[in-house]
Design a protein around this motif. Sequence first.
Motif, PDB file in Angstrom:
ATOM      1  N   ASN A  77       0.824  -1.226   0.000  1.00 48.26           N
ATOM      2  CA  ASN A  77       0.000   0.000   0.000  1.00 48.26           C
ATOM      3  C   ASN A  77       0.850   1.265   0.000  1.00 48.26           C
ATOM      4  O   ASN A  77       0.820   2.034   0.970  1.00 48.26           O
ATOM      5  CB  ASN A  77      -0.901   0.014   1.250  1.00 48.26           C
ATOM      6  N   PRO A  78       1.591   1.531  -1.086  1.00 45.81           N
ATOM      7  CA  PRO A  78       2.482   2.698  -1.068  1.00 45.81           C
ATOM      8  C   PRO A  78       1.733   4.019  -0.959  1.00 45.81           C
ATOM      9  O   PRO A  78       2.285   5.005  -0.493  1.00 45.81           O
ATOM     10  CB  PRO A  78       3.221   2.589  -2.409  1.00 45.81           C
ATOM     11  N   GLU A  79       0.474   4.041  -1.348  1.00 49.86           N
ATOM     12  CA  GLU A  79      -0.280   5.292  -1.347  1.00 49.86           C
ATOM     13  C   GLU A  79      -0.968   5.556   0.003  1.00 49.86           C
ATOM     14  O   GLU A  79      -1.560   6.605   0.201  1.00 49.86           O
ATOM     15  CB  GLU A  79      -1.298   5.309  -2.496  1.00 49.86           C
ATOM     16  N   ARG A  80      -0.879   4.611   0.923  1.00 52.74           N
ATOM     17  CA  ARG A  80      -1.520   4.805   2.235  1.00 52.74           C
ATOM     18  C   ARG A  80      -0.460   5.003   3.321  1.00 52.74           C
ATOM     19  O   ARG A  80       0.689   4.619   3.145  1.00 52.74           O
ATOM     20  CB  ARG A  80      -2.376   3.586   2.605  1.00 52.74           C
ATOM     21  N   THR A  81      -0.918   5.576   4.442  1.00 54.87           N
ATOM     22  CA  THR A  81       0.000   5.733   5.575  1.00 54.87           C
ATOM     23  C   THR A  81      -0.120   4.481   6.438  1.00 54.87           C
ATOM     24  O   THR A  81      -1.233   4.084   6.803  1.00 54.87           O
ATOM     25  CB  THR A  81      -0.385   6.978   6.403  1.00 54.87           C
ATOM     26  N   VAL A  82       1.025   3.871   6.743  1.00 53.62           N
ATOM     27  CA  VAL A  82       1.008   2.689   7.614  1.00 53.62           C
ATOM     28  C   VAL A  82       1.676   3.061   8.934  1.00 53.62           C
ATOM     29  O   VAL A  82       2.822   3.527   8.955  1.00 53.62           O
ATOM     30  CB  VAL A  82       1.737   1.496   6.956  1.00 53.62           C
ATOM     31  N   LEU A  83       0.948   2.870  10.036  1.00 52.40           N
ATOM     32  CA  LEU A  83       1.504   3.135  11.364  1.00 52.40           C
ATOM     33  C   LEU A  83       1.710   1.802  12.077  1.00 52.40           C
ATOM     34  O   LEU A  83       0.800   0.962  12.098  1.00 52.40           O
ATOM     35  CB  LEU A  83       0.551   3.982  12.205  1.00 52.40           C
ATOM     36  N   LEU A  84       2.896   1.615  12.650  1.00 49.77           N
ATOM     37  CA  LEU A  84       3.133   0.436  13.495  1.00 49.77           C
ATOM     38  C   LEU A  84       2.734   0.829  14.918  1.00 49.77           C
ATOM     39  O   LEU A  84       3.205   1.847  15.442  1.00 49.77           O
ATOM     40  CB  LEU A  84       4.607   0.014  13.421  1.00 49.77           C
ATOM     41  N   SER A  85       1.878   0.010  15.526  1.00 47.71           N
ATOM     42  CA  SER A  85       1.308   0.361  16.837  1.00 47.71           C
ATOM     43  C   SER A  85       2.376   0.745  17.858  1.00 47.71           C
ATOM     44  O   SER A  85       2.189   1.660  18.636  1.00 47.71           O
ATOM     45  CB  SER A  85       0.481  -0.817  17.357  1.00 47.71           C
ATOM     46  N   GLU A  86       3.491   0.059  17.874  1.00 49.08           N
ATOM     47  CA  GLU A  86       4.570   0.325  18.842  1.00 49.08           C
ATOM     48  C   GLU A  86       5.896   0.290  18.082  1.00 49.08           C
ATOM     49  O   GLU A  86       6.234  -0.736  17.486  1.00 49.08           O
ATOM     50  CB  GLU A  86       4.526  -0.746  19.944  1.00 49.08           C
ATOM     51  N   ASN A 284       5.438   6.427  14.364  1.00 51.81           N
ATOM     52  CA  ASN A 284       5.856   5.105  13.857  1.00 51.81           C
ATOM     53  C   ASN A 284       5.341   4.834  12.439  1.00 51.81           C
ATOM     54  O   ASN A 284       4.810   3.760  12.158  1.00 51.81           O
ATOM     55  CB  ASN A 284       5.399   3.973  14.789  1.00 51.81           C
ATOM     56  N   ILE A 285       5.500   5.841  11.573  1.00 50.79           N
ATOM     57  CA  ILE A 285       5.102   5.632  10.174  1.00 50.79           C
ATOM     58  C   ILE A 285       6.126   4.685   9.543  1.00 50.79           C
ATOM     59  O   ILE A 285       7.332   4.884   9.675  1.00 50.79           O
ATOM     60  CB  ILE A 285       5.064   6.976   9.407  1.00 50.79           C
ATOM     61  N   VAL A 286       5.625   3.645   8.901  1.00 53.60           N
ATOM     62  CA  VAL A 286       6.517   2.658   8.289  1.00 53.60           C
ATOM     63  C   VAL A 286       6.549   2.887   6.783  1.00 53.60           C
ATOM     64  O   VAL A 286       5.501   2.881   6.127  1.00 53.60           O
ATOM     65  CB  VAL A 286       6.048   1.216   8.617  1.00 53.60           C
ATOM     66  N   THR A 287       7.730   3.108   6.269  1.00 54.72           N
ATOM     67  CA  THR A 287       7.870   3.287   4.817  1.00 54.72           C
ATOM     68  C   THR A 287       8.970   2.353   4.307  1.00 54.72           C
ATOM     69  O   THR A 287       9.858   1.952   5.064  1.00 54.72           O
ATOM     70  CB  THR A 287       8.260   4.738   4.451  1.00 54.72           C
ATOM     71  N   VAL A 288       8.907   2.050   3.033  1.00 59.32           N
ATOM     72  CA  VAL A 288       9.927   1.186   2.414  1.00 59.32           C
ATOM     73  C   VAL A 288      10.432   1.937   1.184  1.00 59.32           C
ATOM     74  O   VAL A 288       9.616   2.367   0.349  1.00 59.32           O
ATOM     75  CB  VAL A 288       9.302  -0.177   2.006  1.00 59.32           C
ATOM     76  N   PRO A 289      11.752   2.122   1.043  1.00 56.21           N
ATOM     77  CA  PRO A 289      12.264   2.825  -0.146  1.00 56.21           C
ATOM     78  C   PRO A 289      11.725   2.170  -1.431  1.00 56.21           C
ATOM     79  O   PRO A 289      11.660   0.939  -1.522  1.00 56.21           O
ATOM     80  CB  PRO A 289      13.783   2.662  -0.034  1.00 56.21           C
ATOM     81  N   GLU A 290      11.345   3.002  -2.401  1.00 56.05           N
ATOM     82  CA  GLU A 290      10.641   2.522  -3.588  1.00 56.05           C
ATOM     83  C   GLU A 290      11.408   1.408  -4.335  1.00 56.05           C
ATOM     84  O   GLU A 290      10.801   0.443  -4.795  1.00 56.05           O
ATOM     85  CB  GLU A 290      10.340   3.722  -4.500  1.00 56.05           C
ATOM     86  N   SER A 291      12.740   1.547  -4.418  1.00 55.14           N
ATOM     87  CA  SER A 291      13.503   0.538  -5.175  1.00 55.14           C
ATOM     88  C   SER A 291      13.399  -0.835  -4.494  1.00 55.14           C
ATOM     89  O   SER A 291      13.360  -1.873  -5.168  1.00 55.14           O
ATOM     90  CB  SER A 291      14.973   0.959  -5.281  1.00 55.14           C
TER      91      SER A 291
END
Length: 307
Positions: A77-86, A284-291
Amino acid sequence: MVIDMSDYNQLKGKIEELKSELNAIIVAHNYQRPEVQDIADFVGDSLELSQRCTQVDAETIVFCGVRFMAETAAILNPERTVLLSEGNAGCPLADCITIDKLTEWKQRYPQASVVSYINSSAEIKAESYTCCTSANSVKIVESVPNNDILFVPDQNLGHYVATQTTKNIILYPGFCYVHNRIKPEQVKLARELHPDVKLIVHPECQPEVTELADVVLSTSQMLRYVQASPDKSFIIGTEEGLLHRLHLDNPDKTFYLVSNDQICINMKRTTLEILAQTMEFKQNIVTVPESIRIKAKEAVDRMLSVT
Ligand code: 13P
Ligand code: SF4
């Protein structure tokens, strides 16, 4: 632990408010604390959570679990914000393989295709042919065209798969400390204490334990198995958080854990207070570099297409 109901109701109300403010969905793993599972919109095993994350309308996904799970949601889900609870909720099993180690093992076994357990980082998934969860590991390995499989990082799950397939499985020496510390002696004692009771264990347990079990299943498969069974009691070899749903779904049945230390500290880090704080401050926003994300998604998609 006894929960103060007025605190609980207040926190629940606050989380519900934050959920609509953020236009969020809350998803939780079967090992989360009971009160966290109860507040979630969806509770499941790793496979169900990955599948659920392909069908999200909300702008924000709040993931109550550990980091690799939230990362998988971010991969899908690259277009959504993902929060890790902790923010500190990691998984030592996922962390036991680094990209340097994987590169070394790939060089050692250049003929093998890499199948990574979903309990791994986005970087590891990006360097894998496909992924699997405990629910689909045999099916996924069978679906790989190559006969030689480098299975990372859980050696116990890999060993279990090897007993179910003719593929040549090369094992990486990782394990989950929660499942690996369940000992065959404890299983034998539980069997003696509860004769004629079915023993259900997770494939992350040691081979000496899975060999003694009646069935070897993922967490949600355990839920379905127990519900469909005419039996009235069961011995459970997985993290204790699963007992919450087992009890809810089967109020007339009795459950015994193999031992009293089947607890994952990282899964228990999320409390309602922490969840509310994470949502309030969008932490705790979780993102992954696009590459990395694009390559990791190929492996996750390959798994989902087979499942
Ligand atoms: P499943 O719920 O997919 O069986 O996974 C177990 C586990 O250990 C997750 O960290
Ligand atoms: Fe990792 Fe084991 Fe905890 Fe699952 S139960 S998050 S595999 S340490």
